[in-house]
Design a protein around this motif. Structure first.
Motif, PDB file in Angstrom:
ATOM      1  N   GLU A  46       0.832  -1.203   0.000  1.00 52.83           N
ATOM      2  CA  GLU A  46       0.000   0.000   0.000  1.00 52.83           C
ATOM      3  C   GLU A  46       0.868   1.254   0.000  1.00 52.83           C
ATOM      4  N   ARG A  47       1.929   1.243   0.805  1.00 52.14           N
ATOM      5  CA  ARG A  47       2.840   2.396   0.845  1.00 52.14           C
ATOM      6  C   ARG A  47       3.543   2.574  -0.498  1.00 52.14           C
ATOM      7  N   LEU A  48       3.933   1.482  -1.115  1.00 55.46           N
ATOM      8  CA  LEU A  48       4.567   1.561  -2.432  1.00 55.46           C
ATOM      9  C   LEU A  48       3.619   2.200  -3.434  1.00 55.46           C
ATOM     10  N   ASN A  49       2.366   1.810  -3.417  1.00 54.52           N
ATOM     11  CA  ASN A  49       1.391   2.385  -4.336  1.00 54.52           C
ATOM     12  C   ASN A  49       1.166   3.869  -4.060  1.00 54.52           C
ATOM     13  N   ILE A  50       1.210   4.257  -2.783  1.00 52.59           N
ATOM     14  CA  ILE A  50       1.059   5.674  -2.432  1.00 52.59           C
ATOM     15  C   ILE A  50       2.213   6.482  -3.007  1.00 52.59           C
ATOM     16  N   ILE A  51       3.429   5.958  -2.874  1.00 51.01           N
ATOM     17  CA  ILE A  51       4.592   6.679  -3.395  1.00 51.01           C
ATOM     18  C   ILE A  51       4.521   6.792  -4.918  1.00 51.01           C
ATOM     19  N   GLU A  88      15.873  18.609  -9.517  1.00 52.28           N
ATOM     20  CA  GLU A  88      16.734  17.802  -8.652  1.00 52.28           C
ATOM     21  C   GLU A  88      15.939  17.202  -7.496  1.00 52.28           C
ATOM     22  N   MET A  89      14.996  17.960  -6.959  1.00 54.48           N
ATOM     23  CA  MET A  89      14.199  17.445  -5.843  1.00 54.48           C
ATOM     24  C   MET A  89      13.329  16.269  -6.275  1.00 54.48           C
ATOM     25  N   ASP A  90      13.014  16.213  -7.545  1.00 49.50           N
ATOM     26  CA  ASP A  90      12.230  15.087  -8.058  1.00 49.50           C
ATOM     27  C   ASP A  90      12.966  13.769  -7.853  1.00 49.50           C
ATOM     28  N   ALA A  91      14.311  13.849  -7.791  1.00 51.91           N
ATOM     29  CA  ALA A  91      15.114  12.640  -7.600  1.00 51.91           C
ATOM     30  C   ALA A  91      14.840  11.997  -6.245  1.00 51.91           C
ATOM     31  N   ILE A  92      14.469  12.801  -5.246  1.00 48.88           N
ATOM     32  CA  ILE A  92      14.168  12.254  -3.925  1.00 48.88           C
ATOM     33  C   ILE A  92      12.970  11.306  -4.005  1.00 48.88           C
ATOM     34  N   ILE A  93      11.933  11.760  -4.700  1.00 46.84           N
ATOM     35  CA  ILE A  93      10.750  10.900  -4.856  1.00 46.84           C
ATOM     36  C   ILE A  93      11.100   9.669  -5.688  1.00 46.84           C
ATOM     37  N   ASP A  94      11.867   9.864  -6.749  1.00 42.50           N
ATOM     38  CA  ASP A  94      12.257   8.746  -7.605  1.00 42.50           C
ATOM     39  C   ASP A  94      13.023   7.684  -6.821  1.00 42.50           C
ATOM     40  N   PHE A  95      13.988   8.143  -5.990  1.00 46.62           N
ATOM     41  CA  PHE A  95      14.770   7.206  -5.190  1.00 46.62           C
ATOM     42  C   PHE A  95      13.885   6.458  -4.200  1.00 46.62           C
ATOM     43  N   SER A  96      12.972   7.179  -3.562  1.00 45.42           N
ATOM     44  CA  SER A  96      12.080   6.549  -2.591  1.00 45.42           C
ATOM     45  C   SER A  96      11.276   5.429  -3.248  1.00 45.42           C
ATOM     46  N   LYS A  97      10.713   5.730  -4.417  1.00 48.03           N
ATOM     47  CA  LYS A  97       9.924   4.723  -5.120  1.00 48.03           C
ATOM     48  C   LYS A  97      10.801   3.572  -5.600  1.00 48.03           C
ATOM     49  N   SER A  98      11.961   3.894  -6.133  1.00 48.74           N
ATOM     50  CA  SER A  98      12.848   2.873  -6.681  1.00 48.74           C
ATOM     51  C   SER A  98      13.314   1.890  -5.611  1.00 48.74           C
ATOM     52  N   ILE A  99      13.682   2.410  -4.436  1.00 50.40           N
ATOM     53  CA  ILE A  99      14.142   1.533  -3.359  1.00 50.40           C
ATOM     54  C   ILE A  99      12.998   0.657  -2.859  1.00 50.40           C
ATOM     55  N   MET A 100      11.830   1.256  -2.705  1.00 51.91           N
ATOM     56  CA  MET A 100      10.653   0.468  -2.286  1.00 51.91           C
ATOM     57  C   MET A 100      10.363  -0.639  -3.302  1.00 51.91           C
ATOM     58  N   PHE A 101      10.490  -0.314  -4.578  1.00 44.27           N
ATOM     59  CA  PHE A 101      10.228  -1.310  -5.614  1.00 44.27           C
ATOM     60  C   PHE A 101      11.272  -2.421  -5.565  1.00 44.27           C
ATOM     61  N   ASP A 102      12.528  -2.049  -5.261  1.00 40.33           N
ATOM     62  CA  ASP A 102      13.574  -3.069  -5.128  1.00 40.33           C
ATOM     63  C   ASP A 102      13.270  -4.010  -3.955  1.00 40.33           C
ATOM     64  N   PHE A 103      12.787  -3.451  -2.845  1.00 38.44           N
ATOM     65  CA  PHE A 103      12.364  -4.295  -1.730  1.00 38.44           C
ATOM     66  C   PHE A 103      11.267  -5.261  -2.192  1.00 38.44           C
ATOM     67  N   PHE A 104      10.316  -4.731  -2.944  1.00 41.32           N
ATOM     68  CA  PHE A 104       9.175  -5.508  -3.425  1.00 41.32           C
ATOM     69  C   PHE A 104       9.615  -6.653  -4.338  1.00 41.32           C
ATOM     70  N   ILE A 105      10.557  -6.384  -5.246  1.00 41.83           N
ATOM     71  CA  ILE A 105      10.989  -7.379  -6.226  1.00 41.83           C
ATOM     72  C   ILE A 105      12.016  -8.354  -5.642  1.00 41.83           C
ATOM     73  N   GLU A 106      13.037  -7.795  -4.966  1.00 39.19           N
ATOM     74  CA  GLU A 106      14.163  -8.628  -4.536  1.00 39.19           C
ATOM     75  C   GLU A 106      13.952  -9.316  -3.191  1.00 39.19           C
TER      76      GLU A 106
END
Length: 214
Positions: A46-51, A88-106
């Motif tokens: 649910e948190r991943l989808n929110i991000i 540049e600040m957009d990268a913060i959101i991108d990183f947050s989503k990317s790391i969460m997605f890595d948790f989800f996949i790996e």
């Protein structure tokens, strides 16, 4: 208090909303990491989808801001700095989503002994980002107070590095397979990257603020 957008209230509201989304994304990221470590998969998802949703809103909002800055030829003397900071600040959101997605996949198998350390590292990433958010907001509304927040960004970024280094040492002291150690270490590095990114953006905010003051 002098605002860079004293005559553009609509733009002010959009930038405020955009900055809020950056801060909100890391809060959901922090909760997501805690949920993952607690084994609460559904709530983590649910948190991943929110991000993901926040990322989409932020992208659309940033595009609106950019278009308004150009179409209405607003603040030409600072437009480049404003656009760079927002991008540049957009990268913060991108990183947050990317790391969460890595948790989800790996699905890294993280030993309980490391949970508190990882939670603390995530908390510091949030603190670094929130200090950046405050500094960025000050740049737009009260440039002279930017420096009051920038030292907090540096402080938390150093804390993040220290905690990440301790976590890495603890990982390699564990009696588990090397492949698993390297897998967990990668997530430590990724979370630490959020603080590193926040500090890099803060440096650009600092330069942009100096240009406005002098």
């Amino acid at each position: 208090m002098y605002s860079i957008f004293s005559a553009t209230k609509n733009l002010v509201m959009k930038i405020d909303s955009y900055i809020d989304l950056v801060g909100e994304s890391v809060l959901h990221f922090e909760e997501g990491v805690k949920l993952y470590l607690s084994g609460k998969e559904d709530e983590f998802n649910e948190r991943l989808n929110i991000i993901k949703m926040l990322e989409g809103r932020a992208d659309g909002l940033r595009q609106d801001i950019e278009a308004q800055l150009y179409v209405q030829t607003l603040i030409p003397e600072s437009r480049g700095d404003v656009l760079e900071i927002l991008e540049e600040m957009d990268a913060i959101i991108d990183f947050s989503k990317s790391i969460m997605f890595d948790f989800f996949i790996e699905k890294p198998a993280i030993p309980d002994v490391l949970h508190d350390r990882i939670k603390k590292l995530t908390e510091i990433a949030v603190n670094t980002t929130q200090a950046l958010v405050q500094a960025t907001r000050s740049y737009f509304y009260d440039v002279n107070s930017v420096k009051d927040h920038l030292h907090k960004v540096s402080f938390f970024e150093n804390e993040s590095d220290n905690i990440a280094d301790k976590a890495k040492r603890e990982i390699f002291d564990l009696d588990i397979k090397l492949s698993r150690k390297l897998h967990i270490k990668n997530f430590i590095v990724l979370i630490d990257t959020i603080s590193d990114t926040a500090e890099k953006i803060a440096n650009k905010v600092s330069i942009a603020a100096i240009k406005r003051i002098v």
